[in-house]
Design a protein around this motif. Structure first.
Motif, PDB file in Angstrom:
ATOM      1  N   SER A 175       0.813  -1.225   0.000  1.00 14.16           N
ATOM      2  CA  SER A 175       0.000   0.000   0.000  1.00 14.16           C
ATOM      3  C   SER A 175       0.844   1.272   0.000  1.00 14.16           C
ATOM      4  CB  SER A 175      -0.911   0.011   1.237  1.00 14.16           C
ATOM      5  OG  SER A 175      -0.136   0.117   2.435  1.00 14.16           O
ATOM      6  N   GLY A 176       2.144   1.117   0.028  1.00 16.52           N
ATOM      7  CA  GLY A 176       3.016   2.277   0.039  1.00 16.52           C
ATOM      8  C   GLY A 176       3.252   2.863   1.417  1.00 16.52           C
ATOM      9  N   ARG A 177       2.742   2.214   2.449  1.00  9.26           N
ATOM     10  CA  ARG A 177       2.927   2.731   3.805  1.00  9.26           C
ATOM     11  C   ARG A 177       4.242   2.276   4.434  1.00  9.26           C
ATOM     12  NH1 ARG A 177      -1.441   5.093   6.151  1.00  9.26           N
ATOM     13  NH2 ARG A 177       0.246   6.013   7.390  1.00  9.26           N
ATOM     14  N   ALA A 178       4.990   1.440   3.718  1.00  6.13           N
ATOM     15  CA  ALA A 178       6.290   0.991   4.216  1.00  6.13           C
ATOM     16  C   ALA A 178       7.221   0.791   3.024  1.00  6.13           C
ATOM     17  CB  ALA A 178       6.142  -0.310   5.011  1.00  6.13           C
ATOM     18  N   TYR A 179       8.507   0.884   3.268  1.00  5.25           N
ATOM     19  CA  TYR A 179       9.498   0.740   2.200  1.00  5.25           C
ATOM     20  C   TYR A 179      10.738   0.041   2.751  1.00  5.25           C
ATOM     21  CZ  TYR A 179      11.571   4.832   4.478  1.00  5.25           C
ATOM     22  OH  TYR A 179      12.110   5.687   5.396  1.00  5.25           O
ATOM     23  N   TYR A 180      11.510  -0.524   1.817  1.00  7.48           N
ATOM     24  CA  TYR A 180      12.715  -1.259   2.214  1.00  7.48           C
ATOM     25  C   TYR A 180      13.921  -0.332   2.297  1.00  7.48           C
ATOM     26  CZ  TYR A 180      10.327  -5.707   1.864  1.00  7.48           C
ATOM     27  OH  TYR A 180       9.468  -6.758   2.075  1.00  7.48           O
ATOM     28  N   CYS A 181      14.806  -0.688   3.192  1.00  7.43           N
ATOM     29  CA  CYS A 181      15.995   0.139   3.442  1.00  7.43           C
ATOM     30  C   CYS A 181      17.147  -0.772   3.825  1.00  7.43           C
ATOM     31  CB  CYS A 181      15.689   1.136   4.569  1.00  7.43           C
ATOM     32  SG  CYS A 181      17.143   1.986   5.224  1.00  7.43           S
ATOM     33  N   ASP A 182      18.328  -0.539   3.263  1.00  9.68           N
ATOM     34  CA  ASP A 182      19.495  -1.344   3.609  1.00  9.68           C
ATOM     35  C   ASP A 182      20.549  -0.551   4.364  1.00  9.68           C
ATOM     36  OD1 ASP A 182      20.542   0.273   1.669  1.00  9.68           O
ATOM     37  OD2 ASP A 182      21.231  -1.363   0.355  1.00  9.68           O
ATOM     38  N   CYS A 183      20.158   0.590   4.909  1.00  8.15           N
ATOM     39  CA  CYS A 183      21.115   1.445   5.623  1.00  8.15           C
ATOM     40  C   CYS A 183      21.507   0.810   6.958  1.00  8.15           C
ATOM     41  CB  CYS A 183      20.508   2.819   5.899  1.00  8.15           C
ATOM     42  SG  CYS A 183      20.210   3.787   4.409  1.00  8.15           S
ATOM     43  N   TYR A 228      16.411   8.172   4.046  1.00 11.59           N
ATOM     44  CA  TYR A 228      17.217   8.100   2.816  1.00 11.59           C
ATOM     45  C   TYR A 228      16.557   7.241   1.735  1.00 11.59           C
ATOM     46  CZ  TYR A 228      21.243   7.104  -0.186  1.00 11.59           C
ATOM     47  OH  TYR A 228      22.088   6.959  -1.265  1.00 11.59           O
ATOM     48  N   HIS A 229      15.969   6.117   2.094  1.00 13.87           N
ATOM     49  CA  HIS A 229      15.428   5.185   1.096  1.00 13.87           C
ATOM     50  C   HIS A 229      13.930   5.350   0.858  1.00 13.87           C
ATOM     51  CE1 HIS A 229      18.601   2.533  -0.295  1.00 13.87           C
ATOM     52  NE2 HIS A 229      19.114   2.508   0.922  1.00 13.87           N
ATOM     53  N   ASP A 258      10.990   7.199  10.581  1.00 11.77           N
ATOM     54  CA  ASP A 258      10.471   6.041   9.856  1.00 11.77           C
ATOM     55  C   ASP A 258      11.046   4.792  10.534  1.00 11.77           C
ATOM     56  OD1 ASP A 258       9.275   7.835   8.199  1.00 11.77           O
ATOM     57  OD2 ASP A 258      10.496   7.398   6.435  1.00 11.77           O
ATOM     58  N   PHE A 259      10.243   4.157  11.355  1.00 10.22           N
ATOM     59  CA  PHE A 259      10.733   3.073  12.200  1.00 10.22           C
ATOM     60  C   PHE A 259      10.636   1.723  11.504  1.00 10.22           C
ATOM     61  CE2 PHE A 259       6.378   4.248  13.155  1.00 10.22           C
ATOM     62  CZ  PHE A 259       5.678   3.051  13.119  1.00 10.22           C
ATOM     63  N   VAL A 260      11.506   0.813  11.921  1.00  8.43           N
ATOM     64  CA  VAL A 260      11.567  -0.519  11.346  1.00  8.43           C
ATOM     65  C   VAL A 260      10.394  -1.353  11.831  1.00  8.43           C
ATOM     66  CG1 VAL A 260      12.895  -2.677  11.243  1.00  8.43           C
ATOM     67  CG2 VAL A 260      14.081  -0.470  11.106  1.00  8.43           C
ATOM     68  N   ILE A 261       9.730  -2.042  10.887  1.00 11.09           N
ATOM     69  CA  ILE A 261       8.640  -2.949  11.266  1.00 11.09           C
ATOM     70  C   ILE A 261       8.960  -4.403  10.924  1.00 11.09           C
ATOM     71  CG2 ILE A 261       6.856  -1.173  11.144  1.00 11.09           C
ATOM     72  CD1 ILE A 261       6.087  -2.262   8.398  1.00 11.09           C
ATOM     73  N   ALA A 262       9.979  -4.632  10.085  1.00  7.44           N
ATOM     74  CA  ALA A 262      10.426  -5.995   9.801  1.00  7.44           C
ATOM     75  C   ALA A 262      11.937  -5.967   9.587  1.00  7.44           C
ATOM     76  CB  ALA A 262       9.731  -6.570   8.574  1.00  7.44           C
ATOM     77  N   ARG A 263      12.615  -6.959  10.114  1.00  7.45           N
ATOM     78  CA  ARG A 263      14.073  -7.020  10.056  1.00  7.45           C
ATOM     79  C   ARG A 263      14.558  -7.419   8.662  1.00  7.45           C
ATOM     80  NH1 ARG A 263      12.204  -9.688  14.503  1.00  7.45           N
ATOM     81  NH2 ARG A 263      12.600  -8.700  16.530  1.00  7.45           N
ATOM     82  N   GLY A 264      15.873  -7.407   8.520  1.00  6.34           N
ATOM     83  CA  GLY A 264      16.475  -7.756   7.243  1.00  6.34           C
ATOM     84  C   GLY A 264      16.219  -9.181   6.816  1.00  6.34           C
ATOM     85  N   ASP A 265      15.895 -10.077   7.773  1.00  8.54           N
ATOM     86  CA  ASP A 265      15.571 -11.462   7.429  1.00  8.54           C
ATOM     87  C   ASP A 265      14.085 -11.667   7.183  1.00  8.54           C
ATOM     88  OD1 ASP A 265      14.497 -11.274   9.946  1.00  8.54           O
ATOM     89  OD2 ASP A 265      15.709 -12.867  10.842  1.00  8.54           O
ATOM     90  N   GLY A 266      13.318 -10.570   7.223  1.00  8.79           N
ATOM     91  CA  GLY A 266      11.886 -10.643   6.957  1.00  8.79           C
ATOM     92  C   GLY A 266      11.011 -10.817   8.180  1.00  8.79           C
ATOM     93  N   SER A 267      11.608 -11.071   9.336  1.00  2.00           N
ATOM     94  CA  SER A 267      10.799 -11.295  10.542  1.00  2.00           C
ATOM     95  C   SER A 267      10.306  -9.967  11.104  1.00  2.00           C
ATOM     96  CB  SER A 267      11.623 -12.035  11.594  1.00  2.00           C
ATOM     97  OG  SER A 267      12.756 -11.266  11.977  1.00  2.00           O
TER      98      SER A 267
END
Length: 469
Positions: free
Chosen positions: A94-102, A121-122, A164-173
């Motif tokens: 829905s565009g309410r979240a985005y991926y970030c690798d920072c 940034y992302h 913009d806070f993290v809702i899922a970790r880099g492993d998808g959890s």
């Protein structure tokens, strides 16, 4: 609307007294509203979770009166992992979240400060999912998030100050923040009653509720529980385990009563009140805003009052775990066959007025059930001074001549022995008490001697006399 509240502890250690207070507040509020109390075990920390901690939560709730079968659950957060991931996917789609690798170092390098929050940034770079790609919630740039709180009114948080806070970790959890929201949605929770330490996370959670298209619950943040230094109670520093208080001999009724006074008070100038009064009078909107001081000395005094209020037969029953060493209670210093239930019943009314926690029953009555008393050497040194040997000789002779072995006769006889030496009763009875019980303080001496009996009393006095040779 049916009110649904939840208590959601983590099985990572002993049951915290602050958690017990939250459970009771949720429990009472649900009962008052004709609602449902839901127990959810937040068990997603696999490295720290243990089955025995889960059982500890259930047994601790049983002890304070929230019994199994009277609530909905327990549910386990781990069982809802699929819903957590699905919610994260919906927010991304829905565009309410985005991926970030920072990394944290990347953010610090761009902002020039280790204290600066994420800089977005992302936000619009279109990064897709992948290893090391965390999913961040897109916080609105403008406006404010208003939290409707039954205790604190309407705390308002400017959205521009929420990163913009993290809702899922880099492993998808999914992280706890999202999992907690999804669980509450899934379980239809209408009111979230918890400690104020969670308030800073509340605007983020409310934004997640709204982004997922569900009306947020009504919040109620109760004051945090602190120690005498006004520091938040800590498992590492303070005595906070409910099980420890239970095993020391605090009564569930006293603990319930005291915990409910942490931030609230019943009507009138009173604190020790029947549970039915608390259930009737407790109001969330009357809870104080200031931190609640957990005063162990006051709790101890409460417990003493509750113990003294017990019918003697109930007091005798309540002492049994400490007298027999059952369950999690350490065994007493005597062997099972040495315990005399009739002797204990005879001194129980005397002990009941003198102890503040049930575990204190053991040092008060052990002299009755041991072949010889456990001598407190410091008490012996302090009491057995010049003249004690002769005093014991005279007391033994006087007691041997008694026709009636009862408390009144024993008292008058020992008074006479002391009077011949110019001693008041207090000074006269001190060596006799240490010789017979091993201590300088305890139950009334003459009633104790009556129950102990002539033969055992005289044997101990003679043994003490020989030690003074």
């Amino acid at each position: 609307m049916t009110v649904r509240v939840r208590f959601a502890p983590s099985p990572t250690g002993m049951f915290h007294v602050g958690g017990a207070r939250s459970a009771l507040q949720n429990w009472i509020y649900a009962k008052q509203q004709g609602g449902v109390f839901v127990l959810r075990i937040e068990d997603t920390d696999a490295a720290r979770n243990k089955p025995e901690w889960t059982e500890g939560i259930l047994s601790a709730l049983d002890w304070i009166g929230i019994s199994r079968g009277s609530y909905e659950g327990p549910y386990f957060q781990s069982a809802n992992a699929g819903e957590h991931r699905a919610a994260a996917a919906r927010l991304h789609e829905s565009g309410r979240a985005y991926y970030c690798d920072c990394t944290r170092e990347d953010v610090q390098a761009r902002t020039g400060s280790q204290y600066q929050g994420y800089d977005g940034y992302h936000r619009d770079r279109g990064l897709g999912p992948g290893p090391g790609h965390a999913l961040r919630f897109r916080t609105p740039d403008e406006g404010a998030t208003v939290v409707v709180d039954l205790i604190r009114g309407e705390p308002t948080f400017e959205n521009k100050l929420i990163e913009d806070f993290v809702i899922a970790r880099g492993d998808g959890s999914p992280v706890f923040l999202l999992a907690n929201v999804v669980d509450d949605m899934t379980m239809g929770i209408t009111h979230v009653i918890r400690a104020e330490e969670h308030l800073p996370n509340t605007p983020k959670q409310q934004l997640l509720w709204e982004a997922l298209g569900v009306k947020p619950p009504i919040w109620a943040h109760v004051p945090v529980v602190v120690n005498e230094k006004r520091q938040k109670l800590s498992k590492r520093r303070d005595k906070v385990a409910l099980e420890a208080y239970r095993d020391e001999g605090y009564l569930a009724g006293a603990m319930r009563n005291y915990l409910m006074l942490l931030g609230w008070a019943p009507s009138g100038d009173r604190e020790i009140v029947p549970w039915s009064v608390i259930e009737d009078e407790f109001r969330l909107d009357e809870v104080n805003l200031s931190s609640a001081f957990f005063d162990e000395k006051k709790l101890r005094a409460f417990n003493g009052e509750y113990i003294r209020a017990l019918p003697v037969a109930e007091f005798v029953d309540a002492c049994q775990p400490w007298l027999t060493g059952t369950g999690t209670i350490a065994p007493p210093p005597w062997q099972p066959e040495e315990f005399d239930a009739d002797a204990f019943a005879a001194v129980a009314p005397l002990a009941q007025t003198r102890i503040a926690v049930l575990s204190e029953i053991v040092p008060n009555v052990d002299f009755l059930f041991l072949a010889s008393p456990l001598i407190d050497e410091a008490a012996w040194t302090k009491t057995m001074k010049d003249g004690s040997a002769e005093l014991l000789d005279d007391a033994v002779a006087a007691f041997e001549a008694l026709e009636s072995w009862d408390a009144e006769s024993l008292k008058s006889t020992l008074e006479a022995v002391g009077a011949e030496r110019g001693l008041k009763l207090g000074k006269t009875q001190a060596p006799v008490r240490v010789a017979v019980t091993g201590r300088t303080v305890g139950l009334p001496l003459f009633e104790s001697l009556e129950v102990l009996g002539r033969e055992r009393t005289l044997t101990r006095m003679r043994a003490a006399r020989l030690r003074l040779v």
